[in-house]
Design a protein around this motif. Structure first.
Motif, PDB file in Angstrom:
ATOM      1  N   ASN A  23      -7.487   3.720  11.436  1.00  0.00           N
ATOM      2  CA  ASN A  23      -8.603   3.707  12.376  1.00  0.00           C
ATOM      3  C   ASN A  23      -9.337   5.039  12.404  1.00  0.00           C
ATOM      4  O   ASN A  23     -10.555   5.084  12.659  1.00  0.00           O
ATOM      5  N   GLU A  24      -8.615   6.122  12.148  1.00  0.00           N
ATOM      6  CA  GLU A  24      -9.269   7.428  12.105  1.00  0.00           C
ATOM      7  C   GLU A  24     -10.254   7.497  10.936  1.00  0.00           C
ATOM      8  O   GLU A  24     -11.336   8.069  11.055  1.00  0.00           O
ATOM      9  N   ILE A  25      -9.887   6.909   9.820  1.00  0.00           N
ATOM     10  CA  ILE A  25     -10.815   6.828   8.679  1.00  0.00           C
ATOM     11  C   ILE A  25     -11.958   5.870   9.008  1.00  0.00           C
ATOM     12  O   ILE A  25     -13.123   6.157   8.736  1.00  0.00           O
TER      13      ILE A  25
ATOM     14  N   ALA B  94       0.838  -1.194   0.000  1.00  0.00           N
ATOM     15  CA  ALA B  94       0.000   0.000   0.000  1.00  0.00           C
ATOM     16  C   ALA B  94       0.875   1.246   0.000  1.00  0.00           C
ATOM     17  O   ALA B  94       2.046   1.203   0.390  1.00  0.00           O
ATOM     18  N   GLN B  95       0.320   2.359  -0.428  1.00  0.00           N
ATOM     19  CA  GLN B  95       1.049   3.617  -0.374  1.00  0.00           C
ATOM     20  C   GLN B  95       1.024   4.188   1.053  1.00  0.00           C
ATOM     21  O   GLN B  95       0.231   3.758   1.889  1.00  0.00           O
ATOM     22  N   THR B  96       1.915   5.148   1.289  1.00  0.00           N
ATOM     23  CA  THR B  96       2.149   5.642   2.644  1.00  0.00           C
ATOM     24  C   THR B  96       1.693   7.093   2.773  1.00  0.00           C
ATOM     25  O   THR B  96       2.131   7.943   1.988  1.00  0.00           O
ATOM     26  N   PRO B  97       0.848   7.400   3.752  1.00  0.00           N
ATOM     27  CA  PRO B  97       0.379   8.779   3.923  1.00  0.00           C
ATOM     28  C   PRO B  97       1.408   9.657   4.632  1.00  0.00           C
ATOM     29  O   PRO B  97       2.326   9.167   5.302  1.00  0.00           O
ATOM     30  N   LYS B  98       1.228  10.969   4.491  1.00  0.00           N
ATOM     31  CA  LYS B  98       2.144  11.929   5.124  1.00  0.00           C
ATOM     32  C   LYS B  98       2.230  11.714   6.629  1.00  0.00           C
ATOM     33  O   LYS B  98       3.295  11.905   7.225  1.00  0.00           O
ATOM     34  N   GLN B  99       1.122  11.324   7.245  1.00  0.00           N
ATOM     35  CA  GLN B  99       1.109  11.162   8.696  1.00  0.00           C
ATOM     36  C   GLN B  99       2.112  10.100   9.144  1.00  0.00           C
ATOM     37  O   GLN B  99       2.732  10.233  10.210  1.00  0.00           O
TER      38      GLN B  99
ATOM     39  N   LYS C 168      -0.767   0.017  20.746  1.00  0.00           N
ATOM     40  CA  LYS C 168      -1.725   0.388  19.696  1.00  0.00           C
ATOM     41  C   LYS C 168      -2.108  -0.830  18.863  1.00  0.00           C
ATOM     42  O   LYS C 168      -3.285  -1.048  18.542  1.00  0.00           O
ATOM     43  N   ILE C 169      -1.096  -1.614  18.506  1.00  0.00           N
ATOM     44  CA  ILE C 169      -1.335  -2.802  17.679  1.00  0.00           C
ATOM     45  C   ILE C 169      -2.100  -3.849  18.477  1.00  0.00           C
ATOM     46  O   ILE C 169      -3.011  -4.512  17.957  1.00  0.00           O
ATOM     47  N   GLN C 170      -1.763  -4.004  19.749  1.00  0.00           N
ATOM     48  CA  GLN C 170      -2.495  -4.926  20.627  1.00  0.00           C
ATOM     49  C   GLN C 170      -3.976  -4.570  20.649  1.00  0.00           C
ATOM     50  O   GLN C 170      -4.846  -5.435  20.479  1.00  0.00           O
ATOM     51  N   LYS C 171      -4.272  -3.291  20.844  1.00  0.00           N
ATOM     52  CA  LYS C 171      -5.669  -2.857  20.923  1.00  0.00           C
ATOM     53  C   LYS C 171      -6.380  -3.003  19.586  1.00  0.00           C
ATOM     54  O   LYS C 171      -7.557  -3.378  19.534  1.00  0.00           O
ATOM     55  N   HIS C 172      -5.666  -2.726  18.505  1.00  0.00           N
ATOM     56  CA  HIS C 172      -6.275  -2.826  17.178  1.00  0.00           C
ATOM     57  C   HIS C 172      -6.744  -4.253  16.893  1.00  0.00           C
ATOM     58  O   HIS C 172      -7.848  -4.458  16.386  1.00  0.00           O
TER      59      HIS C 172
END
Length: 412
Positions: free
Chosen positions: A300-302, A40-45, A82-86
């Protein structure tokens, strides 16, 4: 829902602004990137997280008392959480950082080499990526265990009744992809896990192709191991995670020896560190782990339900348009699939199609997609694979369809 209505509710143009690469041209045409199943491509964030690490707190972790080391350690462990929760792992130390899906699979396979014995059986599906075939073949060669294959049908779906015939008290491990990289098929993993557990077999799911589209809940699935790569999820290459149930991770021996994975070392005896460090020898990809956490935040924000709904619209639209082309053959028409279309056009080699559409700025994958047994099943050398992500558009699909039509005319 019409494409116009869906496009209005999903702010794809706003999202596209986060991906600088989507502004470039290829061969004089605007880039249309339909190779998302490969990476996948990578966002600025996410890029910002990488720059921030190297600009402000680049240091080795877990080993230093100085401020930079402590800050880097905190950020790295925050990413693990973060990954654990995801993925809804019960405990953070059940998340093991790896270099990617292949590393995670090999880690587990290596561990089971001390558990399996001659006569034990391993089941894999007929639609696996090579990275979920070769390690198990190597494991069988080491242990004398037997590898058995769950067959699939012409729609690209596993034949569950045949799986039920194959599984027995001899079965110790079941390995399959959550989603097929070659066909996009979403496998009935919940049922397979339940059946495997009924004979006390462990299950590993290759989640590399599922994770960009499906928010897998490892506790709800009750899966024993789940492996993913960050670069499929808008993160960097060279980093991924292995989720493993604590009880299994405690049973498996370390995969590599070195710094970080030890408790004490002398020339007479070494004792190993607890989880997760037992499986994380050496200096890890610190920046990669932190950036993976940033990618998880971004997606997750999306929202994964929003992503799935939009990508499904793209899939349906592209499938319908492709089927209008004479001589089109789509491989993998499962009832449930992600936004992947593998196809050929009668009389044309997939490599030739891929090469020509690239001249028109369209990036697709051609070949066997590291799933050669799938291609052998369909008696073809390979396919053209178009794989969509949430930053793709209906207009890009229209450009893709026109490019395919032009390529067909040129090759006939």
């Amino acid at each position: 829902m019409s494409q116009q209505t869906q496009a209005k509710t999903f702010e794809v143009e706003k999202i596209r602004k986060d991906f600088p690469i989507l502004n470039r041209e290829v061969n004089g045409y605007p880039l249309v990137y339909f190779d998302n199943a490969a990476t996948a491509q990578t966002p600025k964030q996410v890029m910002d997280a990488i720059v921030d690490y190297y600009s402000n707190y680049n240091a080795n972790i877990h080993r230093g008392v100085h401020s930079l080391s402590q800050e880097a350690t905190d950020k790295y462990e925050e990413a693990r959480i973060k990954i654990q929760k995801h993925f809804n792992a019960e405990k953070a130390h059940e998340i093991i950082f790896t270099s990617g899906t292949t590393h995670g699979i090999n880690l587990v396979a290596n561990g089971f080499s001390s558990i399996l014995k001659e006569g034990d059986e391993i089941l894999v599906s007929a639609m696996e990526h090579h990275s979920n075939i070769v390690p198990w073949q190597m494991l069988c060669e080491k242990t004398g265990a037997k590898l058995k294959v769950i067959p699939m049908d012409l729609k690209g779906e596993l034949i569950y009744a045949e799986f039920e015939k194959l599984i027995s008290s001899k079965t110790k491990l079941v390995f399959l992809n959550h989603v097929s990289n070659a066909l996009g098929t979403v496998n009935p993993v919940k049922s397979i896990i339940e059946k495997a557990h009924s004979v006390d077999a462990a299950v590993l799911l290759d989640g590399a192709q599922a994770a960009p589209h499906i928010k897998a809940d490892v506790q709800e699935l009750d899966v024993d191991f789940y492996v993913v790569s960050a670069h499929k999820m808008c993160g960097p290459t060279g980093v991924g995670v292995l989720y493993g149930k604590e009880e299994w991770l405690e049973k498996l021996p370390p995969y590599q020896g070195g710094g970080e994975m030890i408790a004490t070392v002398s020339f007479e005896k070494t004792t190993y560190a607890g989880l997760p460090h037992k499986f994380e020898a050496g200096t890890p990809n610190i920046c990669g782990g932190i950036a993976f956490g940033a990618a998880i935040d971004y997606m997750n924000e999306i929202g994964f339900s929003e992503i799935a709904a939009y990508e499904h619209e793209l899939l349906e639209y592209a499938t319908a348009k492709l089927k209008e082309i004479e001589g089109m053959k789509i491989y993998g028409e499962a009832a449930e699939k992600t936004a992947v279309i593998s196809f050929n056009i009668e009389g044309l080699h997939p490599y030739d199609i891929g090469t020509l559409v690239d001249k028109m700025g369209i990036a697709v994958r051609t070949g066997h997609h590291c799933a050669q047994p799938v291609m052998d099943f369909f008696k073809i050398p390979g396919t053209v694979r178009a794989s969509f992500s949430f930053y793709n558009t209906f207009h890009e699909i229209d450009l893709f369809i026109e490019a395919i039509k032009k390529a067909k005319m040129m090759l006939k």
